[in-house]
Scaffold this active site. Structure first.
Site, PDB file in Angstrom:
ATOM      1  N   ASN A 204       0.851  -1.197   0.000  1.00  0.00           N
ATOM      2  CA  ASN A 204       0.000   0.000   0.000  1.00  0.00           C
ATOM      3  C   ASN A 204       0.881   1.240   0.000  1.00  0.00           C
ATOM      4  O   ASN A 204       2.099   1.143   0.060  1.00  0.00           O
ATOM      5  CB  ASN A 204      -0.953  -0.023   1.202  1.00  0.00           C
ATOM      6  CG  ASN A 204      -0.194  -0.098   2.511  1.00  0.00           C
ATOM      7  OD1 ASN A 204       0.518   0.823   2.885  1.00  0.00           O
ATOM      8  ND2 ASN A 204      -0.308  -1.234   3.197  1.00  0.00           N
ATOM      9  N   PHE A 325      -3.960   3.275  14.998  1.00  0.00           N
ATOM     10  CA  PHE A 325      -4.247   4.341  14.040  1.00  0.00           C
ATOM     11  C   PHE A 325      -5.457   3.927  13.216  1.00  0.00           C
ATOM     12  O   PHE A 325      -5.709   2.728  13.033  1.00  0.00           O
ATOM     13  CB  PHE A 325      -3.046   4.587  13.116  1.00  0.00           C
ATOM     14  CG  PHE A 325      -2.152   5.683  13.607  1.00  0.00           C
ATOM     15  CD1 PHE A 325      -1.316   5.470  14.692  1.00  0.00           C
ATOM     16  CD2 PHE A 325      -2.149   6.933  12.996  1.00  0.00           C
ATOM     17  CE1 PHE A 325      -0.499   6.475  15.170  1.00  0.00           C
ATOM     18  CE2 PHE A 325      -1.334   7.949  13.465  1.00  0.00           C
ATOM     19  CZ  PHE A 325      -0.504   7.729  14.551  1.00  0.00           C
TER      20      PHE A 325
END
Ligand code: C5P
Length: 397
Positions: A204, A325
């Site tokens: 990613n 996160f």
């Protein structure tokens, strides 16, 4: 204010060097011991005699100037509590960032394990040069950015040494304010890499910059830092390079018992390829191929479950604080609140990845810190180190 502290002032060859005479006087008035090391070029702007009189010490320039039985650069590095490099030229910044030790100042910086504060000053075009920005990003030092205004070279722009008060206050802060002293902080960063075959992978766009900013900031706040990352990073603290989600999981689990806090800033792939081909996959005549993916473990959730089990077994006293996160492109707060209860972490840091001016691959971020009781604190858009400091201040302040 600074009695008992030794400040090593490093001066490089820029016109702002003359201002550092006053900075040395400010440190002396606050009762600090001041050592001065200059690059040979710095002495074109300010005299050794002036610096010697102000610091009440010999001024070191060449490797053999320090009268000590230790190797010169090590002796100064050992004696000082902080190194303040001001003004820092583009040349010296780049040398320190790449480990060049071609004079006494750069050699000391290389050997220095305590906080280094850097106040750059240069022509505005040099400051904007991407190579200089890249080198600055390599440093884990505290950097006081230059200010905009009239420059000695005749240009108008960003490049003036920041105010001496700012340098002085930051020095005091770095010497006194150790929010994370004695804490072991483990941080993950970067996007995991899930192999398809020996030459291809799924990953990613995570740059690892937020995790790195957290690690650098934690180090400067006195923590014992371990950074578990998929990116290439050279730091003086402990860096563990990993590749896949499974590698990351075992590296984080190894740190669980000794950590005071684990921050999962990494973008972990939710799925990996079921069977990694040992050989490069060949192109076939088919227009489509199918890759079967299997779910990766949710590292964050597993850590939280482990902590919960430890609490049930009444050994929670040493269990780490766990922070996740959450990157969302819509309904940020709603989704983050749902996620914190699903995962069971102590805090969740939510950021909006639909915005182009923050987040992924950007040097800036804007986040909302959510705690397990539903409390929220928004940190407005700022560079990632400022955001990192805000996160630690909210959690440990
Ligand atoms: O579920 P989601 O991926 O949105 O959650 C993000 C948080 O969970 C991040 O802190 C990330 O590091 C962590 N995570 C994880 N293991 C996964 C996926 C995400 O630890 N497989």
């Amino acid at each position: 204010m600074l009695s008992g502290k030794t400040i090593l002032v490093g001066i490089t060859g820029g016109i702002a060097a003359y201002k550092i005479c006053e900075l040395i006087r400010m440190y002396k008035c606050a009762n600090a011991e001041v050592l001065v090391v200059c690059t040979p070029n710095a002495l074109n702007f300010v005299t050794r005699l002036t610096l010697q009189n102000l610091s009440k010490n010999n001024v070191a320039v060449e490797e053999f100037d320090i009268k000590d039985f230790n190797p010169e650069h090590i002796s100064y590095a050992d004696r000082a509590d902080i190194m303040v490099i001001a003004p820092a030229t583009a040349n010296t910044i780049s040398k320190i960032a790449t480990g060049v030790c071609d004079n006494l100042l750069t050699s000391i910086a290389c050997a220095f394990t305590k906080p280094i504060l850097i106040a750059p000053a240069m022509n505005c075009n040099m400051w904007e040069n991407p190579l200089i920005r890249e080198n600055l990003n390599k440093l884990h030092c505290e950097i006081l950015e230059p200010e905009s205004g009239y420059l000695a070279c005749g240009y108008e722009g960003k490049g003036r040494l920041c105010s001496l008060d700012k340098i002085f206050d930051k020095t005091v802060e770095l010497l006194k304010y150790k929010l994370l002293n004695g804490k072991k902080i483990v941080i993950t960063s970067g996007g995991t890499i899930e192999d398809i075959d020996p030459v291809r992978y799924i990953s990613n766009y995570s740059s690892g910059k937020m995790g790195l900013a957290l690690a650098d900031t934690a180090k400067n706040l006195g923590a014992d830092v371990t950074l578990i990352t998929t990116t290439d990073v050279s730091r003086k603290y402990n860096v563990i390079k990993v590749k896949s989600a499974l590698d990351m999981k075992s590296a984080v689990e190894n740190e669980f018992d000794s950590a005071d806090c684990i921050i999962m800033a990494a973008a972990v792939a939710d799925y990996r390829v079921k069977e990694i081909s040992p050989r490069k996959m060949k192109k076939t005549s088919d227009d489509e191929i199918t890759l079967t993916l299997v779910k990766n473990p949710d590292i964050l959730k597993d850590l939280c479950d482990k902590k919960k089990n430890a609490a049930t077994a009444d050994i929670s006293a040493s269990a780490p604080l766990i922070i996740g996160f959450c990157a969302e492109s819509e309904n940020l707060i709603e989704n983050a609140k749902e996620k914190i209860s699903k995962k069971g972490c102590d805090y969740l840091i939510a950021n909006d990845i639909s915005r182009k001016d923050i987040g992924f691959s950007n040097d800036y971020n804007e986040v909302t810190i959510i705690n397990k009781n539903g409390g929220m604190k928004k940190l407005e858009r700022a560079d990632k180190k400022t955001i990192a400091r805000g996160i630690f201040e909210e959690i440990y302040g």
